[in-house]
Design a protein around this motif. Structure first.
Motif, PDB file in Angstrom:
ATOM      1  N   GLU A   1       0.831  -1.214   0.000  1.00  0.00           N
ATOM      2  CA  GLU A   1       0.000   0.000   0.000  1.00  0.00           C
ATOM      3  C   GLU A   1       0.864   1.263   0.000  1.00  0.00           C
ATOM      4  O   GLU A   1       0.637   2.183  -0.784  1.00  0.00           O
ATOM      5  CB  GLU A   1      -0.916  -0.024   1.226  1.00  0.00           C
ATOM      6  N   THR A   2       1.863   1.274   0.861  1.00  0.00           N
ATOM      7  CA  THR A   2       2.742   2.447   0.943  1.00  0.00           C
ATOM      8  C   THR A   2       3.513   2.628  -0.354  1.00  0.00           C
ATOM      9  O   THR A   2       3.622   3.740  -0.876  1.00  0.00           O
ATOM     10  CB  THR A   2       3.726   2.297   2.119  1.00  0.00           C
TER      11      THR A   2
ATOM     12  N   ASP B   1       1.097   3.802  -3.025  1.00  0.00           N
ATOM     13  CA  ASP B   1       0.766   5.218  -2.802  1.00  0.00           C
ATOM     14  C   ASP B   1       1.921   6.108  -3.233  1.00  0.00           C
ATOM     15  O   ASP B   1       1.717   7.119  -3.918  1.00  0.00           O
ATOM     16  CB  ASP B   1       0.453   5.481  -1.319  1.00  0.00           C
TER      17      ASP B   1
ATOM     18  N   GLU C   1       1.642   8.565  -6.276  1.00  0.00           N
ATOM     19  CA  GLU C   1       1.788   9.998  -6.000  1.00  0.00           C
ATOM     20  C   GLU C   1       2.956  10.591  -6.795  1.00  0.00           C
ATOM     21  O   GLU C   1       2.823  11.638  -7.426  1.00  0.00           O
ATOM     22  CB  GLU C   1       2.013  10.208  -4.499  1.00  0.00           C
TER      23      GLU C   1
END
Length: 137
Positions: A41-42, A45, A49
């Motif tokens: 997830e990190t 992201d 981003e």
């Protein structure tokens, strides 16, 4: 009693071992799953981003640069063309007006000269005619 102790000990060993295995396995599953989820997830992201930032920044830079090039080129062409048109039009108007003023002034001057010479000629003719007329008498 020894058999009973053996059964209790064996049962306790089995319970402890099974519980420890179950706890260890469950804990490891939870740690691996949670850690993997968090890392994925990190990372996703961060990648999303960063990618979006780069895409937006690059696209905006490209759009702004292209738009500015077009605006500057178009505006410059229009300003130069319009300015040249105005300069030519104003210059031509001034030249034509000045030329016409000069021509009219000189025509008026020539007319005045012709008129004054005509007056002199008519006056001289009248005087000559009077002299002839007196001589005829």
């Amino acid at each position: 009693m020894e058999d009973k102790d053996l059964v209790v000990e064996t049962t306790m060993d089995w319970v402890v071992e099974t519980t420890m295995d179950l706890v260890a396995e469950t804990t490891m599953d939870w740690v691996v799953e949670t850690t993997t989820d968090w890392v994925v997830e990190t990372t996703m992201d961060l990648v999303a981003e960063t990618t979006m930032d780069w895409v937006v920044e690059t696209t905006m830079d490209l759009v702004v640069e292209t738009l500015m090039d077009w605006v500057v080129e178009t505006t410059t062409d229009w300003v130069v063309e319009t300015t040249m048109d105005l300069v030519v039009e104003i210059t031509m108007d001034l030249v034509v007006e000045a030329t016409m003023d000069w021509v009219v002034d000189h025509l008026v001057e020539m007319e005045e000269q012709v008129d004054s010479k005509l007056v002199l000629a008519v006056g001289t003719y009248t005087e000559v005619a009077q002299v002839f007329s007196k001589n005829k008498e």
